[in-house]
Design a protein around this motif. Structure first.
Motif, short mmCIF file in Angstrom:
data_model
loop_
_atom_site.label_atom_id
_atom_site.label_comp_id
_atom_site.label_asym_id
_atom_site.label_seq_id
_atom_site.Cartn_x
_atom_site.Cartn_y
_atom_site.Cartn_z
N THR A 233 52.20 18.36 -24.88
CA THR A 233 52.68 16.99 -24.88
C THR A 233 53.81 16.85 -25.89
O THR A 233 53.94 17.66 -26.82
CB THR A 233 51.56 15.99 -25.23
OG1 THR A 233 51.02 16.34 -26.51
CG2 THR A 233 50.46 16.00 -24.19
N VAL A 234 54.62 15.80 -25.70
CA VAL A 234 55.70 15.52 -26.64
C VAL A 234 55.09 14.89 -27.90
O VAL A 234 54.49 13.82 -27.83
CB VAL A 234 56.74 14.58 -26.01
CG1 VAL A 234 57.79 14.18 -27.05
CG2 VAL A 234 57.40 15.24 -24.81
N GLY A 255 62.70 18.27 -27.94
CA GLY A 255 61.36 17.79 -28.28
C GLY A 255 60.63 18.71 -29.24
O GLY A 255 60.85 19.92 -29.27
N LEU A 256 59.77 18.09 -30.05
CA LEU A 256 58.77 18.84 -30.81
C LEU A 256 57.50 18.77 -29.96
O LEU A 256 56.92 17.70 -29.79
CB LEU A 256 58.56 18.21 -32.19
CG LEU A 256 57.47 18.86 -33.05
CD1 LEU A 256 57.77 20.32 -33.34
CD2 LEU A 256 57.30 18.09 -34.37
N ILE A 257 57.12 19.90 -29.40
CA ILE A 257 56.06 19.96 -28.41
C ILE A 257 54.77 20.45 -29.05
O ILE A 257 54.76 21.49 -29.72
CB ILE A 257 56.45 20.88 -27.24
CG1 ILE A 257 57.81 20.49 -26.66
CG2 ILE A 257 55.36 20.89 -26.18
CD1 ILE A 257 57.89 19.06 -26.18
N GLU A 258 53.70 19.70 -28.85
CA GLU A 258 52.38 20.16 -29.28
C GLU A 258 51.71 20.85 -28.10
O GLU A 258 51.39 20.21 -27.09
CB GLU A 258 51.53 19.00 -29.77
CG GLU A 258 50.21 19.45 -30.37
CD GLU A 258 49.54 18.36 -31.18
OE1 GLU A 258 48.74 17.61 -30.59
OE2 GLU A 258 49.84 18.25 -32.39
N LEU A 259 51.56 22.17 -28.21
CA LEU A 259 50.96 22.94 -27.13
C LEU A 259 49.46 22.69 -27.07
O LEU A 259 48.84 22.24 -28.04
CB LEU A 259 51.25 24.42 -27.34
CG LEU A 259 52.72 24.84 -27.31
CD1 LEU A 259 52.87 26.32 -27.63
CD2 LEU A 259 53.36 24.51 -25.97
N PRO A 282 53.28 14.40 -20.98
CA PRO A 282 52.91 15.78 -20.67
C PRO A 282 54.15 16.62 -20.34
O PRO A 282 55.10 16.14 -19.73
CB PRO A 282 51.99 15.65 -19.45
CG PRO A 282 51.59 14.21 -19.41
CD PRO A 282 52.72 13.44 -20.01
N VAL A 283 54.10 17.89 -20.73
CA VAL A 283 55.19 18.81 -20.42
C VAL A 283 54.60 20.14 -19.95
O VAL A 283 53.44 20.46 -20.23
CB VAL A 283 56.11 19.05 -21.63
CG1 VAL A 283 56.84 17.78 -22.02
CG2 VAL A 283 55.34 19.62 -22.81
#
Length: 304
Positions: A233-234, A255-259, A282-283
């Motif tokens: 998610t972003v 983006g700083l993405i939290e896996l 969501p990404v």
């Protein structure tokens, strides 16, 4: 062809006829001279001159134009002559504009409480000039500023209205290369295989990113890797506008993405307009080839 000089001379005569005509009707400053604006200006400029503080404070002289500006929410009332001049230049192909310089003359200090009024005229229009930007005309306006009815200063502002010179498009530059060293070489080798590898401490099993030579939690130097599942998610993001780099096409979102594994990574956000990016969106991980050498992980926005 023999008539071309006469055409230019006639056109320039029309332009020069605007000299001396009003550029703006008599205006009143949006706010009186005031201490908060002086303070903000000095903080932005790093100017600590004691003359700008205290009971006998004056405004920095270079703020002269600040008191005549209308702000972002409204524009000053421009005189018809100035609009006519700009329209004439636009219609002749000189549609581009750039501010070139300004000159200021100070006649008396401005003090908190002063009410500012001003008049602006078209002072001059130059002959046709050729610059690196293109061929055009310099238009100079002069604004006479008064404080409580007394002359306080003069501000001259000059723009260049020009027809942009044609330049061939430069070859597309490559994206900057990532710095690869002995501590992160395994990560970039995984990216080349379309794997996003996360380090896992062999001592405490904590996952970490970016890659480090040892664990910050338990100090263990031993580690192995796990492959990210590719969802996240972003956590945060920015939209890049400036400065423009030849290898990029602003505006674009980063983006700083939290896996899903709990670590965070920075990457391009693709597949979604930058105005629609939201925290928590969501990404899905993808790998994109940018040239014959460079593959990078990117993250595609997933529609809710």
């Amino acid at each position: 062809m023999s008539g071309e000089p006469e055409i230019h001379e006639e056109f320039e005569a029309r332009l020069k006829a605007y000299a001396g005509r009003p550029a703006a009707a008599t205006g009143v400053g949006r706010d009186p001279v005031n201490e908060p604006m002086i303070r903000h200006w000095c903080e932005a400029m790093g100017d600590t001159n004691p003359a700008y503080t205290g009971p006998d404070a004056i405004a920095p002289p270079t703020m002269l134009q600040a008191w005549t500006m209308a702000g972002l929410s409204r524009r000053p009332e421009r005189a018809a002559a100035y609009d006519e001049l700009l329209t004439l230049l636009d219609a002749s192909g000189h549609e581009a504009v750039v501010a070139t310089d300004c000159e200021q003359e100070y006649l008396r200090p401005l003090r908190p409480g002063d009410r500012v009024t001003y008049d602006s005229v078209i002072e001059s229009v130059s002959e046709r000039k050729t610059t690196r930007l293109g061929t055009g005309y310099f238009v100079t306006t002069r604004t006479d500023v008064r404080a409580n009815g007394e002359p306080a200063g003069t501000h001259r502002f000059r723009i260049l209205k020009y027809a942009p010179a044609h330049r061939p498009d430069p070859p597309r530059e490559k994206r900057p290369r990532p710095v690869v060293n002995r501590d992160n070489a395994g990560f970039w080798a995984g990216v080349a295989r379309h794997e996003l590898l996360i380090q896992r401490c062999c001592g405490c099993a904590r996952l970490r990113f970016p890659w480090l030579p040892g664990c910050n939690d338990c100090g263990c130097p031993d580690w192995d890797t796990v492959a990210a599942r590719g969802t996240g998610t972003v956590y945060s993001w920015v939209v890049m506008h400036h400065p423009p780099f030849p290898a990029f096409d602003p505006p674009y979102a980063v983006g700083l993405i939290e896996l899903a594994e709990g670590v965070r990574i920075v990457g391009d956000l693709v597949g979604v307009e930058h105005e629609r990016v939201r925290i928590g969106m969501p990404v899905r991980l993808e790998f994109r080839r940018f040239d014959e050498e460079l593959v990078l992980p990117v993250f595609r926005g997933v529609a809710p």
